[in-house]
Design an enzyme around this catalytic site. Sequence first.
Site, PDB file in Angstrom:
ATOM      1  CG  ASP A  91      -2.864  -0.386  -7.993  1.00 48.91           C
ATOM      2  OD1 ASP A  91      -2.136  -1.376  -7.829  1.00 48.91           O
ATOM      3  OD2 ASP A  91      -2.595   0.737  -7.523  1.00 48.91           O
ATOM      4  CB  VAL A 133      -0.937   0.032   1.232  1.00 52.70           C
ATOM      5  CG1 VAL A 133      -1.829   1.260   1.186  1.00 52.70           C
ATOM      6  CG2 VAL A 133      -1.775  -1.235   1.286  1.00 52.70           C
ATOM      7  N   GLY A 191       8.188   2.638  -7.485  1.00 50.89           N
ATOM      8  CA  GLY A 191       9.605   2.805  -7.821  1.00 50.89           C
ATOM      9  C   GLY A 191      10.450   1.785  -7.088  1.00 50.89           C
ATOM     10  N   GLY A 217       7.101   4.743 -18.412  1.00 49.74           N
ATOM     11  CA  GLY A 217       7.182   3.627 -17.468  1.00 49.74           C
ATOM     12  C   GLY A 217       6.308   3.794 -16.238  1.00 49.74           C
ATOM     13  CE  LYS A 248      -1.289   0.272  -4.591  1.00 51.18           C
ATOM     14  NZ  LYS A 248      -0.888   1.254  -5.609  1.00 51.18           N
TER      15      LYS A 248
HETATM   16  N1  LIG Z   1       7.066  -1.470  -9.181  1.00 56.82           N
HETATM   17  C1  LIG Z   1       6.595  -0.774  -8.161  1.00 56.82           C
HETATM   18  O1  LIG Z   1       6.848   0.423  -8.036  1.00 56.82           O
HETATM   19  C2  LIG Z   1       5.750  -1.453  -7.108  1.00 56.82           C
HETATM   20  C3  LIG Z   1       5.243  -0.695  -6.048  1.00 56.82           C
HETATM   21  C4  LIG Z   1       4.509  -1.332  -5.038  1.00 56.82           C
HETATM   22  C5  LIG Z   1       4.254  -2.683  -5.150  1.00 56.82           C
HETATM   23  N2  LIG Z   1       4.729  -3.380  -6.231  1.00 56.82           N
HETATM   24  C6  LIG Z   1       4.428  -4.808  -6.304  1.00 56.82           C
HETATM   25  O2  LIG Z   1       5.654  -5.530  -6.254  1.00 56.82           O
HETATM   26  C7  LIG Z   1       5.543  -6.727  -7.011  1.00 56.82           C
HETATM   27  C8  LIG Z   1       6.677  -6.789  -8.036  1.00 56.82           C
HETATM   28  O3  LIG Z   1       6.534  -5.719  -8.933  1.00 56.82           O
HETATM   29  P1  LIG Z   1       7.714  -5.293  -9.941  1.00 56.82           P
HETATM   30  O4  LIG Z   1       7.359  -3.929 -10.429  1.00 56.82           O
HETATM   31  O5  LIG Z   1       9.046  -5.518  -9.326  1.00 56.82           O
HETATM   32  O6  LIG Z   1       7.495  -6.325 -11.129  1.00 56.82           O
HETATM   33  P2  LIG Z   1       8.460  -6.578 -12.391  1.00 56.82           P
HETATM   34  O7  LIG Z   1       9.484  -5.506 -12.516  1.00 56.82           O
HETATM   35  O8  LIG Z   1       7.582  -6.862 -13.542  1.00 56.82           O
HETATM   36  O9  LIG Z   1       9.247  -7.913 -11.998  1.00 56.82           O
HETATM   37  C9  LIG Z   1       8.569  -9.100 -11.794  1.00 56.82           C
HETATM   38  C10 LIG Z   1       9.541 -10.179 -11.417  1.00 56.82           C
HETATM   39  O10 LIG Z   1       8.762 -11.335 -11.066  1.00 56.82           O
HETATM   40  C11 LIG Z   1       9.355 -12.464 -11.709  1.00 56.82           C
HETATM   41  N3  LIG Z   1       8.305 -13.482 -11.888  1.00 56.82           N
HETATM   42  C12 LIG Z   1       7.105 -13.373 -12.524  1.00 56.82           C
HETATM   43  N4  LIG Z   1       6.415 -14.524 -12.411  1.00 56.82           N
HETATM   44  C13 LIG Z   1       7.189 -15.365 -11.687  1.00 56.82           C
HETATM   45  C14 LIG Z   1       7.049 -16.689 -11.231  1.00 56.82           C
HETATM   46  N5  LIG Z   1       5.944 -17.405 -11.496  1.00 56.82           N
HETATM   47  N6  LIG Z   1       8.049 -17.254 -10.500  1.00 56.82           N
HETATM   48  C15 LIG Z   1       9.179 -16.544 -10.221  1.00 56.82           C
HETATM   49  N7  LIG Z   1       9.374 -15.270 -10.624  1.00 56.82           N
HETATM   50  C16 LIG Z   1       8.395 -14.702 -11.357  1.00 56.82           C
HETATM   51  C17 LIG Z   1       9.893 -11.920 -13.007  1.00 56.82           C
HETATM   52  O11 LIG Z   1      10.845 -12.835 -13.479  1.00 56.82           O
HETATM   53  P3  LIG Z   1      11.742 -12.540 -14.795  1.00 56.82           P
HETATM   54  O12 LIG Z   1      12.738 -11.522 -14.340  1.00 56.82           O
HETATM   55  O13 LIG Z   1      12.341 -13.841 -15.109  1.00 56.82           O
HETATM   56  O14 LIG Z   1      10.783 -12.021 -15.829  1.00 56.82           O
HETATM   57  C18 LIG Z   1      10.494 -10.599 -12.541  1.00 56.82           C
HETATM   58  O15 LIG Z   1      11.789 -10.772 -12.020  1.00 56.82           O
HETATM   59  C19 LIG Z   1       4.138  -6.714  -7.627  1.00 56.82           C
HETATM   60  O16 LIG Z   1       3.259  -7.409  -6.790  1.00 56.82           O
HETATM   61  C20 LIG Z   1       3.775  -5.234  -7.608  1.00 56.82           C
HETATM   62  O17 LIG Z   1       2.371  -5.017  -7.537  1.00 56.82           O
HETATM   63  C21 LIG Z   1       5.463  -2.803  -7.207  1.00 56.82           C
END
Ligand SMILES: NC(=O)c1ccc[n+]([C@@H]2O[C@H](COP(=O)([O-])OP(=O)(O)OC[C@H]3O[C@@H](n4cnc5c(N)ncnc54)[C@H](OP(=O)(O)O)[C@@H]3O)[C@@H](O)[C@H]2O)c1
Length: 410
Positions: free
Chosen positions: A200, A124, A301, A186, A204
């Site tokens: 989303d 969140v 981020g 992005g 939250k």
């Molecule tokens: N980005 C943000 O700012 C942010 C903020 C708050 C919360 N979140 C949450 O944090 C989480 C991650 O987000 P992110 O932005 O880091 O995502 P991301 O950049 O798209 O990265 C996703 C990662 O998950 C891996 N993955 C996907 N499916 C998988 C599986 N079945 N088994 C193992 N690994 C798997 C991918 O592997 P590969 O590298 O091999 O593709 C990649 O390394 C999400 O739940 C998102 O909602 C993100």
Amino acid sequence: MSTKLKIGLFGFGCVGSGLYEVLNQSNLLNASIEKIVVKDPTKKRNLPASNFSYDPNSILDDPSINLVVELIDDADAAYEIVTTAIRKGKNVVSANKKLIAEHLAELLVLKDEFGVSFLYEAAVCASIPVIRNLEEYYNNDSLAGIEGICNGTTNYILTRLNNELKSLPAGKQAFDLVLEDAQKAGFAESDPTLDIDGFDSKYKLQILILHTFGLKTIPEDVLNLGIRHIKTDDILFAQEKGLKLRLVSFARKINDKVVAFVAPLFVKSDSFAYDINNEFNGVSIEALFSDKQVFTGKGAGSFPTASAVLSDISALQYGYKYEYKKLVNASSLAQDFELKVFVSADNVAALGKIKLLEVEEQFTSHNYAYKVGRINVSQLTHGLYRNNPDLFIAFYSESEISINNDLLAN
Ligand SMILES: NC(=O)c1ccc[n+]([C@@H]2O[C@H](COP(=O)([O-])OP(=O)(O)OC[C@H]3O[C@@H](n4cnc5c(N)ncnc54)[C@H](OP(=O)(O)O)[C@@H]3O)[C@@H](O)[C@H]2O)c1
């Protein structure tokens, strides 16, 4: 005495790789990443290949790993990982709001059954420390309400529409253009549905409602209206009244019921939401004795999100668990309530189908029309209104909300 944390990390994308860096730079000596599991074996990484595995069981079946940090972008796969880890007696940290919102009740039972801790501060508003504050600081003071700008993508779009109104193309095209820019920068996913339709923000909000009012919900319980159908005329309408539109996650206790929704809100200049711009997030907590307090910060981020994950890891060194004390006196969710609404359409005939209880103001031209009045929110849960591409719907933040007791009794 702190426990040595041996971490199995799932995901090495934006947040996972951020956590790796943040953990290396922090002085958290008693925690180390032992294994990293990712999905795509062909992807280039900035660490040697020997650091990665593609087999979830390499973490889940390893008895030496006592903490699973789940940072993947697939809520269904995350469900399998998190529930298996809990069943194997491992503590879990996750940032996955969709997973948590969809399986709240089950996850709470499961973590108790297996006596582990399940923490999710990053889920969140990322870097804003709201969950632990609700759990610990606002443990005794009764909470009256919580409002948040919890989605950076929609806030970025609404900020640009507001600031660049004169230079953007008219009508719905302005939204399409700014969304495209957000995707290029992005800030928005290639499929922006979860962000722009308010899902989303709703996931939250469900987590906030749990920690504010002790109320367990499923996604279908909470109305979410998005900004997909916004037009430049809607922004102009707001500006002419000295208001701004913001997508707000809203929950307030009224007569022992909790009114909750995600919707575009017209906010006044004295609202906390008025000054939260671009991709920033903000949360306003209203308590009985301490009144309103506002937290603002980066809601997304790599490093900001990783910092919240790090904080959970750090708390786990001392065996921290959410206690969910508010579950004991939880109130229930209001099924229907009435409040002031704005509905607009560029297809003028489409507006005729909306039935307001009282019409305070209306305008019709050949290509744009709006009505302002009060509405029973249950009307908006019908497909006719929710997914109608002709209609943009927004609520008034300062309007009086009344609960419809007749409908509540049904
Ligand atoms: N980005 C943000 O700012 C942010 C903020 C708050 C919360 N979140 C949450 O944090 C989480 C991650 O987000 P992110 O932005 O880091 O995502 P991301 O950049 O798209 O990265 C996703 C990662 O998950 C891996 N993955 C996907 N499916 C998988 C599986 N079945 N088994 C193992 N690994 C798997 C991918 O592997 P590969 O590298 O091999 O593709 C990649 O390394 C999400 O739940 C998102 O909602 C993100």
